[in-house]
Design a protein around this motif. Structure first.
Motif, short mmCIF file in Angstrom:
data_model
loop_
_atom_site.label_atom_id
_atom_site.label_comp_id
_atom_site.label_asym_id
_atom_site.label_seq_id
_atom_site.Cartn_x
_atom_site.Cartn_y
_atom_site.Cartn_z
N LEU A 1 -4.79 -83.50 -37.08
CA LEU A 1 -5.49 -82.43 -37.80
C LEU A 1 -6.99 -82.50 -37.57
CD1 LEU A 1 -3.55 -82.43 -41.20
CD2 LEU A 1 -3.59 -80.60 -39.49
N MET A 2 -7.54 -83.71 -37.59
CA MET A 2 -8.97 -83.89 -37.32
C MET A 2 -9.31 -83.37 -35.93
SD MET A 2 -9.40 -87.80 -38.74
CE MET A 2 -11.04 -88.05 -38.04
N LEU A 3 -8.47 -83.69 -34.98
CA LEU A 3 -8.67 -83.26 -33.59
C LEU A 3 -8.61 -81.74 -33.49
CD1 LEU A 3 -9.08 -84.30 -30.71
CD2 LEU A 3 -6.62 -84.64 -30.56
N SER B 1 -16.68 -81.53 -43.05
CA SER B 1 -16.38 -82.28 -44.28
C SER B 1 -14.91 -82.66 -44.33
CB SER B 1 -16.74 -81.46 -45.52
OG SER B 1 -18.11 -81.18 -45.55
N GLY B 2 -14.05 -81.74 -43.95
CA GLY B 2 -12.61 -82.03 -43.93
C GLY B 2 -12.28 -83.11 -42.91
N ALA C 1 -1.26 -91.51 -40.54
CA ALA C 1 -2.53 -91.62 -39.81
C ALA C 1 -2.52 -90.73 -38.57
CB ALA C 1 -2.82 -93.07 -39.44
N ASN C 2 -1.39 -90.66 -37.88
CA ASN C 2 -1.30 -89.81 -36.68
C ASN C 2 -1.45 -88.33 -37.04
OD1 ASN C 2 -0.91 -92.08 -35.14
ND2 ASN C 2 1.30 -91.84 -35.00
#
Length: 158
Positions: free
Chosen positions: A88-90, A139-140, A82-83
């Motif tokens: 990656l989202m950040l 989207s990613g 999750a981290n």
């Protein structure tokens, strides 16, 4: 400990929920507003706010997740799935906010109305290419966020 898990969940839900709302509202704006330019003028600041929500949420999630792991297991577990997803989202959100969005805004300011003028075809092609990248990134981020929500929701709380 429950407060840290609450912050983890709240930050992800706010971020992912914001993306889902944005994705559902954007086509409506382009359908009902009189021009694509006006719709883009509404969407651009909304996307910027969504990115800032994501940046704050990502930092809060990572800080609370690392603290939660440290307090419960003695190890902060920075490489937990999750981290990694949230990091990656950040990163993708920052690329979109500080890389793509300013370039898209610059193109829009150069050519205020790109709806149909043939002289702006090259500008429109550049804009569309950057917009596709922006959409792919968003989207990613959404898909990774949904997986991260699943991962933290399946963890057992004592």
């Amino acid at each position: 400990m429950n407060f840290l898990r609450y912050i983890m969940a709240l930050s992800l839900v706010a971020w992912v929920g914001g993306i889902l709302f944005f994705v559902s509202m954007t086509p409506i704006l382009f359908a009902i507003l009189p021009s694509r330019h006006i719709a883009g003028s509404v969407v651009r600041p909304a996307l910027s706010r969504l990115h800032w929500i994501g940046i704050v949420s990502g930092v809060l999630f990572l800080a609370s997740s690392l603290l939660y792991s440290r307090f419960t297991t003695g190890d902060s577990k920075p490489l937990a799935a999750a981290n990694i997803l949230v990091a990656l989202m950040l990163a993708l959100t920052c690329i979109s906010q500080f890389g793509l969005s300013p370039r898209l805004a610059a193109i829009r300011s150069e050519t205020p109305v790109m709806d149909s003028a043939p002289s702006e075809v090259r500008v429109r092609v550049r804009f569309d290419a950057l917009h596709q990248w922006s959409t792919r990134i968003e989207s990613g981020v959404l898909l990774m966020g949904l997986v991260a929500v699943y991962l933290i929701s399946k963890e057992r709380v004592l």
